[in-house]
Design an enzyme around this catalytic site. Structure first.
Site, PDB file in Angstrom:
ATOM      1  N   ASN A   9      28.727  31.761  64.774  1.00 52.93           N
ATOM      2  CA  ASN A   9      27.856  32.085  63.644  1.00 52.93           C
ATOM      3  C   ASN A   9      27.258  30.756  63.195  1.00 52.93           C
ATOM      4  O   ASN A   9      27.934  29.955  62.553  1.00 52.93           O
ATOM      5  CB  ASN A   9      28.676  32.743  62.523  1.00 52.93           C
ATOM      6  N   LYS A  11      25.083  30.190  61.061  1.00 57.05           N
ATOM      7  CA  LYS A  11      24.718  30.171  59.634  1.00 57.05           C
ATOM      8  C   LYS A  11      23.304  29.571  59.494  1.00 57.05           C
ATOM      9  O   LYS A  11      22.469  29.803  60.359  1.00 57.05           O
ATOM     10  CB  LYS A  11      25.775  29.434  58.814  1.00 57.05           C
ATOM     11  N   HIS A  96      29.219  39.322  55.840  1.00 51.58           N
ATOM     12  CA  HIS A  96      29.817  37.982  55.729  1.00 51.58           C
ATOM     13  C   HIS A  96      30.030  37.648  54.248  1.00 51.58           C
ATOM     14  O   HIS A  96      29.201  37.972  53.406  1.00 51.58           O
ATOM     15  CB  HIS A  96      28.926  36.936  56.395  1.00 51.58           C
ATOM     16  N   GLU A  98      29.651  35.003  52.664  1.00 52.78           N
ATOM     17  CA  GLU A  98      28.575  34.202  52.064  1.00 52.78           C
ATOM     18  C   GLU A  98      27.426  35.103  51.611  1.00 52.78           C
ATOM     19  O   GLU A  98      26.790  34.857  50.590  1.00 52.78           O
ATOM     20  CB  GLU A  98      28.103  33.143  53.072  1.00 52.78           C
ATOM     21  N   GLU A 168      37.909  37.413  57.993  1.00 53.86           N
ATOM     22  CA  GLU A 168      37.644  36.022  57.619  1.00 53.86           C
ATOM     23  C   GLU A 168      38.132  35.773  56.196  1.00 53.86           C
ATOM     24  O   GLU A 168      37.415  36.074  55.235  1.00 53.86           O
ATOM     25  CB  GLU A 168      36.135  35.737  57.689  1.00 53.86           C
ATOM     26  N   GLY A 174      35.239  27.159  56.441  1.00 50.10           N
ATOM     27  CA  GLY A 174      34.632  25.845  56.231  1.00 50.10           C
ATOM     28  C   GLY A 174      35.514  24.887  55.447  1.00 50.10           C
ATOM     29  O   GLY A 174      35.061  23.836  55.002  1.00 50.10           O
ATOM     30  N   SER A 214      37.788  28.306  59.941  1.00 47.34           N
ATOM     31  CA  SER A 214      38.292  27.033  60.483  1.00 47.34           C
ATOM     32  C   SER A 214      38.993  27.192  61.827  1.00 47.34           C
ATOM     33  O   SER A 214      39.982  26.510  62.118  1.00 47.34           O
ATOM     34  CB  SER A 214      39.211  26.331  59.470  1.00 47.34           C
TER      35      SER A 214
HETATM   36  P1  13P Z   1      34.085  28.060  59.886  1.00 44.59           P
HETATM   37  O1  13P Z   1      34.506  28.258  61.317  1.00 44.59           O
HETATM   38  O2  13P Z   1      33.097  26.943  59.714  1.00 44.59           O
HETATM   39  O3  13P Z   1      35.255  27.967  58.961  1.00 44.59           O
HETATM   40  O4  13P Z   1      33.276  29.395  59.476  1.00 44.59           O
HETATM   41  C1  13P Z   1      33.826  30.631  59.740  1.00 44.59           C
HETATM   42  C2  13P Z   1      32.807  31.663  59.485  1.00 44.59           C
HETATM   43  O5  13P Z   1      32.423  31.895  58.361  1.00 44.59           O
HETATM   44  C3  13P Z   1      32.260  32.393  60.635  1.00 44.59           C
HETATM   45  O6  13P Z   1      31.509  33.485  60.236  1.00 44.59           O
END
Ligand code: 13P
Length: 252
Positions: A9, A11, A96, A98, A168, A174, A214
């Site tokens: 992803n 982002k 997601h 976010e 997640e 992150g 992560s």
């Molecule tokens: P990270 O791997 O950067 O922690 O992000 C995970 C994520 O949100 C994947 O959709």
């Protein structure tokens, strides 16, 4: 048998040129050494058509990171599921954390998006997961179940075949703080039980449930060794080909 998947992803990262360079590098690496899992890259809308074309004959599938909750019309700036499909993309990531948090996507809005994505022939990677506060109160199971009930458990068994779940935990995204393999396995098993309660044991066995938060080459082998963890949804570590390949190799 359910699919093993490693999905990236990106982002809001990579210009078109940077995205083409990364996808090309990944394509070449995976052409030389076939992966033992399905590989997907989730990219911003602007990359979809170019990358779908570039990766047409490769082992890598392309996913959008979002789509509109309306079919078409006067919704300035939005991109519909039909438009995503027309680029050649196969998947869309929905739900997601976010998007839920920063863009106020409610379970109802996500349900509309899921329905439109499936109607237009896309497969959906549907994300669920609790915040740190919810985890500290022991609410992770209730949160995950409610997110499934709110947006995807209305689907027919036939539609469900096109759903991949991504667990997640928000506190692990992150932050460098990964759920332990045991913590992740515990909730993945719970999620599979929720799926079994609605769609039956056989369909639950066939549902891929990915871990995200992560995840990197160093912790992927342990996470992926758990019986209910079928791969990962990768943020940061999907932005460099060697890092992403390191996670794909966890399936070796
Ligand atoms: P990270 O791997 O950067 O922690 O992000 C995970 C994520 O949100 C994947 O959709």
């Amino acid at each position: 048998m359910r699919k093993k998947i490693v999905a990236g992803n990106w982002k809001m990262n990579k210009t078109l040129q940077e995205g083409v360079a990364l996808a090309t590098e990944l394509k070449d690496i995976l052409a030389a050494e076939k992966p033992n899992c399905e590989v997907i890259i989730g990219t911003p809308f602007i990359h979809l058509a170019t990358l779908s074309n570039l990766l047409k004959d490769s082992v890598i599938a392309v996913s959008a990171e979002n789509c509109a909750n309306k079919a078409s019309g006067a919704y300035t700036g939005e991109v519909s599921a039909a438009m995503v499909k027309s680029t050649g993309a196969e998947y869309v990531i929905l739900g997601h954390s976010e998007r839920r948090e920063y863009y106020h996507e409610t379970p109802e809005i996500l349900k509309e998006k899921v329905d439109l994505a499936l109607e237009n022939g896309l497969k959906v990677i549907f994300c669920i997961g609790e915040s740190l506060e919810q985890r500290e109160k022991g609410e992770q199971e209730a949160v995950c179940k409610a997110e499934l009930e709110g947006s995807v458990f209305h689907l027919t068994p036939e539609q469900w075949k096109n759903i991949v779940i991504a667990y997640e935990p928000i506190w692990a995204i992150g932050t460098g703080k990964t759920a332990t393999a045991e913590q992740a396995e515990e909730i993945h098993a719970f999620i599979r039980k929720c799926v079994a309660d609605v769609y039956g044991a056989e369909m639950a066995e066939d549902t891929s449930i990915l871990y995200g938060g992560s995840c990197k080459a160093s912790n992927a082998p342990e996470l992926f060794s758990k019986p209910d963890i079928d791969g990962g949804l990768i943020g940061g570590a999907s932005l460099k080909a060697p890092d992403f390949k390191g996670i794909i190799d966890a399936w070796k």
